[in-house]
Design a protein around this motif. Structure first.
Motif, mmCIF file in Angstrom:
data_model
loop_
_atom_site.group_PDB
_atom_site.id
_atom_site.type_symbol
_atom_site.label_atom_id
_atom_site.label_comp_id
_atom_site.label_asym_id
_atom_site.label_seq_id
_atom_site.Cartn_x
_atom_site.Cartn_y
_atom_site.Cartn_z
ATOM 1 N N ILE A 1 39.354 -24.838 -25.559
ATOM 2 C CA ILE A 1 38.883 -24.957 -26.937
ATOM 3 C C ILE A 1 38.286 -23.640 -27.436
ATOM 4 C CG2 ILE A 1 36.577 -25.741 -26.305
ATOM 5 C CD1 ILE A 1 38.691 -27.146 -29.214
ATOM 6 N N HIS A 2 37.800 -22.803 -26.518
ATOM 7 C CA HIS A 2 37.216 -21.520 -26.893
ATOM 8 C C HIS A 2 38.221 -20.653 -27.639
ATOM 9 C CE1 HIS A 2 35.768 -17.350 -26.370
ATOM 10 N NE2 HIS A 2 34.551 -17.882 -26.392
ATOM 11 N N ALA A 3 39.472 -20.641 -27.173
ATOM 12 C CA ALA A 3 40.500 -19.831 -27.827
ATOM 13 C C ALA A 3 40.793 -20.340 -29.225
ATOM 14 C CB ALA A 3 41.770 -19.811 -26.986
ATOM 15 N N LEU A 4 40.852 -21.649 -29.392
ATOM 16 C CA LEU A 4 41.149 -22.218 -30.707
ATOM 17 C C LEU A 4 40.011 -21.948 -31.685
ATOM 18 C CD1 LEU A 4 42.740 -25.639 -29.697
ATOM 19 C CD2 LEU A 4 43.811 -23.389 -29.928
ATOM 20 N N LYS A 5 38.780 -22.093 -31.229
ATOM 21 C CA LYS A 5 37.624 -21.784 -32.066
ATOM 22 C C LYS A 5 37.639 -20.312 -32.463
ATOM 23 C CE LYS A 5 32.521 -21.993 -31.987
ATOM 24 N NZ LYS A 5 32.189 -20.544 -31.928
ATOM 25 N N SER A 6 37.952 -19.438 -31.522
ATOM 26 C CA SER A 6 37.985 -17.998 -31.795
ATOM 27 C C SER A 6 39.044 -17.656 -32.835
ATOM 28 C CB SER A 6 38.250 -17.222 -30.499
ATOM 29 O OG SER A 6 37.232 -17.460 -29.538
ATOM 30 N N ILE A 7 40.216 -18.289 -32.725
ATOM 31 C CA ILE A 7 41.282 -18.040 -33.695
ATOM 32 C C ILE A 7 40.870 -18.526 -35.081
ATOM 33 C CG2 ILE A 7 43.568 -18.871 -34.390
ATOM 34 C CD1 ILE A 7 44.461 -18.509 -31.517
ATOM 35 N N ALA A 8 40.281 -19.703 -35.157
ATOM 36 C CA ALA A 8 39.835 -20.218 -36.452
ATOM 37 C C ALA A 8 38.791 -19.302 -37.072
ATOM 38 C CB ALA A 8 39.285 -21.633 -36.284
ATOM 39 N N GLU A 9 37.891 -18.766 -36.254
ATOM 40 C CA GLU A 9 36.900 -17.812 -36.757
ATOM 41 C C GLU A 9 37.582 -16.575 -37.317
ATOM 42 O OE1 GLU A 9 33.111 -18.769 -33.778
ATOM 43 O OE2 GLU A 9 34.553 -17.200 -33.260
ATOM 44 N N LEU A 10 38.565 -16.050 -36.589
ATOM 45 C CA LEU A 10 39.284 -14.864 -37.049
ATOM 46 C C LEU A 10 40.005 -15.132 -38.364
ATOM 47 C CD1 LEU A 10 40.385 -12.009 -36.805
ATOM 48 C CD2 LEU A 10 42.134 -12.890 -35.226
ATOM 49 N N VAL A 11 40.616 -16.293 -38.491
ATOM 50 C CA VAL A 11 41.316 -16.628 -39.732
ATOM 51 C C VAL A 11 40.349 -16.614 -40.912
ATOM 52 C CG1 VAL A 11 42.504 -18.490 -40.966
ATOM 53 C CG2 VAL A 11 43.185 -17.906 -38.641
#
Length: 375
Positions: A331-341
């Motif tokens: 889930i860390h990767a998905l959260k990080s991607i959403a933050e970047l978006v």
């Protein structure tokens, strides 16, 4: 604008709902309806192509030079190639994946009139019968068959069930959300990307943020067979960021944590300036990040460019262990991607020239160049 706070409970709930919907390429109507309802719940107006690719435009300060975030709703699957004399089904894959990962899978068979359940098994499935032969048979789609959970032992009996050549076979995801943040499931490619995209949009709507240009939230329906973004990118879009899986495997630099920035895939390098911007945003917002290159991989970005869309493209990835197999992410990767978006879509437009489809050399971009004596 800096990154926004991502609701990981919302992200996980969306991913769980998406994974529960069968959506192999060519059989995506149900998931398109689900995604459309969620976009509308978030306040978006949704447009669909004839076949169901989705565009939801979130208005910014101007229409031209729009930015796009694209993910794909379709997954791997299979079709009935032949109804065999023993009543079982020979299969061909939808998308590129090995029959090695199909063995033992539970599946839905969608005929025109009904839905049936079954299991994909190797031709030599009984150790009590074939002994070492079970381990010696080749890995190939012609070495597996689908056993239908119905009373049938002949071609005629299976045909009488309404099952025939071309019927869609959807593979069960076998999903598990673990307390430590790991998520194990088939079809994380790219339903995890879709969930991250929706989570970014939810954060923007919750915080009521403004963007310098319109943001096009795109969801394609045939990426796994190479079609992807061919018919969903509008002329206003100047840059497009795809969210898809990265391969956490030997020889790769992708990770199940943080954002993986793809520098190139099998079609070549991604746009220099857009990719650099994403890297800078990760650094400025303290979003964990690593880079990678994929040699046997392409995404919606490739299909968009091949279709003639003159857009800058980039790819951000969540690291997937055993991609196109028994996949695992965190889930860390998905959260990080959403933050970047969220950081990307709210950031200033630096290449003003991109606001026009065609322009002069004025404002054209610059890349570093080596200086040489005597030049």
């Amino acid at each position: 604008m800096t990154k926004l706070e991502i609701d990981t409970d919302y992200l996980a709930a969306q991913l769980k709902a998406l994974l529960a919907i069968d959506s192999p390429t060519g059989f995506t109507d149900t998931i398109v309806r689900h995604c459309t309802r969620e976009l509308e719940r978030l306040g978006m107006s949704v447009e669909l192509t004839r076949r169901g690719a989705i565009r939801a435009v979130r208005q910014g300060s101007r229409r031209s030079g729009a930015r796009a975030i694209i993910t794909h709703l379709d997954t791997l699957g299979a079709q009935v190639k032949m109804v065999k004399d023993n009543g079982r089904l020979e299969l061909v894959p939808i998308g590129h994946w090995s029959s090695r990962f199909a063995e033992g899978a539970r599946a839905n068979i969608y005929s025109y009139d009904a839905t049936h359940r079954g299991s994909i098994l190797p031709l030599k499935a009984s150790g009590h019968t074939f002994n070492e032969g079970v381990d010696e048979q080749p890995v190939d789609w012609r070495q597996v068959e689908l056993r239908i959970d119905a009373r049938t032992g002949s071609k005629e009996e299976t045909l009488a069930l309404g099952i025939d050549i071309g019927d869609i076979v959807a593979i069960d995801p076998e999903t598990e959300f673990m307390d430590n943040g790991f998520i194990v499931s088939r079809h994380l490619d790219d339903k995890a990307g879709v969930a991250a995209s929706l989570a970014a949009l939810e954060a923007m709507e919750r915080e009521k943020v403004r963007t310098p240009v319109d943001i096009h939230w795109l969801f394609s329906i045939a990426e796994e067979v190479g079609v992807g973004a061919t018919a969903i990118v509008s002329p206003e879009v100047a840059s497009m960021v795809a969210i898809d899986n990265g391969t956490s495997a030997p020889g790769q630099n992708s990770s199940e944590f943080g954002v993986t920035i793809a520098m190139a895939d099998q079609t070549g390098p991604f746009d220099y300036h857009l990719t650099k911007k994403l890297i800078d945003l990760c650094r400025d917002n303290e979003i964990p990040m690593q880079r990678d290159i994929f040699r046997f991989y392409r995404s919606d970005s490739a299909s968009a460019v091949e279709a003639g869309h003159d857009v800058r493209t980039a790819l951000v990835a969540f690291g997937v262990d055993a991609s196109h197999g028994y996949e695992r992410i965190h889930i860390h990767a998905l959260k990080s991607i959403a933050e970047l978006v969220t950081a990307y879509v709210t950031s200033p437009v630096e290449i003003k020239r991109d606001l026009e489809e065609i322009s002069t050399m004025k404002g054209f971009t610059k890349q570093p160049s080596a200086s040489h004596d005597g030049e």
